[in-house]
Design a protein around this motif. Structure first.
Motif, mmCIF file in Angstrom:
data_model
loop_
_atom_site.group_PDB
_atom_site.id
_atom_site.type_symbol
_atom_site.label_atom_id
_atom_site.label_comp_id
_atom_site.label_asym_id
_atom_site.label_seq_id
_atom_site.Cartn_x
_atom_site.Cartn_y
_atom_site.Cartn_z
ATOM 1 N N PRO A 32 0.834 -1.211 0.000
ATOM 2 C CA PRO A 32 0.000 0.000 0.000
ATOM 3 C C PRO A 32 0.867 1.259 0.000
ATOM 4 N N TRP A 98 6.332 -4.002 7.913
ATOM 5 C CA TRP A 98 5.275 -4.280 6.943
ATOM 6 C C TRP A 98 4.516 -5.565 7.238
ATOM 7 N N GLY A 100 1.781 -7.899 7.927
ATOM 8 C CA GLY A 100 0.356 -7.687 7.761
ATOM 9 C C GLY A 100 0.003 -6.729 6.645
ATOM 10 N N ARG A 101 1.015 -6.103 6.044
ATOM 11 C CA ARG A 101 0.817 -5.151 4.927
ATOM 12 C C ARG A 101 -0.185 -4.060 5.275
ATOM 13 N N ASP A 102 -0.141 -3.608 6.513
ATOM 14 C CA ASP A 102 -1.088 -2.603 7.003
ATOM 15 C C ASP A 102 -0.382 -1.269 7.181
ATOM 16 N N VAL A 103 -0.880 -0.216 6.520
ATOM 17 C CA VAL A 103 -0.217 1.092 6.554
ATOM 18 C C VAL A 103 -0.170 1.664 7.965
ATOM 19 N N ASN A 104 -1.270 1.576 8.700
ATOM 20 C CA ASN A 104 -1.301 2.140 10.050
ATOM 21 C C ASN A 104 -0.309 1.445 10.975
ATOM 22 N N LYS A 105 -0.220 0.108 10.871
ATOM 23 C CA LYS A 105 0.739 -0.635 11.679
ATOM 24 C C LYS A 105 2.167 -0.310 11.249
ATOM 25 N N TYR A 106 2.352 -0.166 9.944
ATOM 26 C CA TYR A 106 3.674 0.208 9.421
ATOM 27 C C TYR A 106 4.120 1.541 10.019
#
Length: 214
Positions: A32, A98, A100-106
């Protein structure tokens, strides 16, 4: 930062100096976009940064808030962050962030990492991973509240598709634009250094405004 010295591989070393073919991984996994602001803003700024880069961390912690207020919040700039790992450990950190490929977690994980980035030992941090004997173990503890567990680390680092996705844009940028340093910025596709960033943005805004009036 002694533990980084044997790991440095500078992914663009020689790329900017040569037009020879570069072995760029074909990314089959699209990560993302990490973007801030209005995508229709007249100026797009991309920051290529490394999680083991002192100047990158300095910009994100000390300069980005004012930058955001001046350019992003006013609708002048759409700002994008892209990984540009400059050594093996920064690549590992990017891969872990990265998960989980989740922007917020990143964003949450990378922020914790740079907040605890203390190569010169000039501040007190809770998780001094840079100066630790086993930095990965400190990173595990640091990122535990974000969902990272010790058993996740090795499978993440073995995920070649994730590694390729991170390196893909960095290698292309290094090859096509000659970027071999961090942080690097592009302003509407043109590579600029951090010290010239404001000037380049202001000129780009003025150029777009002139074209609109004409």
């Amino acid at each position: 930062m002694q533990f980084l010295r044997p790991l440095i591989f500078l992914i663009t070393l020689g790329i900017a100096q040569s037009k020879a073919d570069v072995d760029i991984p074909a990314s089959t996994l699209s990560l993302p976009e990490v973007g801030f602001g209005d995508k229709t803003a007249p100026v797009k700024v991309v920051m290529y940064y490394s999680l083991t880069c002192h100047h990158c961390s300095e910009f994100k912690l000390d300069k980005l808030p004012a930058f955001k207020q001046k350019y992003i919040d006013t609708g002048k700039v759409y700002f994008v962050l892209k990984d540009f790992p400059t050594d093996e450990f920064s690549l590992k950190l990017s891969i872990i962030c990265w998960a989980g490929r989740d922007v917020n977690k990143y964003l949450e994980r990378s922020k914790l990492i740079i907040q605890n980035f203390n190569p010169d030992k000039v501040k007190t941090v809770a998780f001094d991973w840079v100066n630790a004997d086993k930095p990965t173990e400190v990173i595990e503890k640091l990122l535990a509240p974000t969902g990272i567990t010790p058993d996740m680390i090795q499978p993440l680092l073995d995920d070649r598709s994730l590694e390729d996705a991170i390196l893909h844009d960095a290698l292309i940028t290094g090859h096509e634009l000659g970027l071999n340093f961090a942080p690097g910025f592009t302003v509407n596709g043109k590579l600029v250094e951090m010290k010239d960033l404001d000037k380049a943005i202001d000129e780009a805004i003025k150029s777009v405004s002139t074209k609109t009036v004409s």
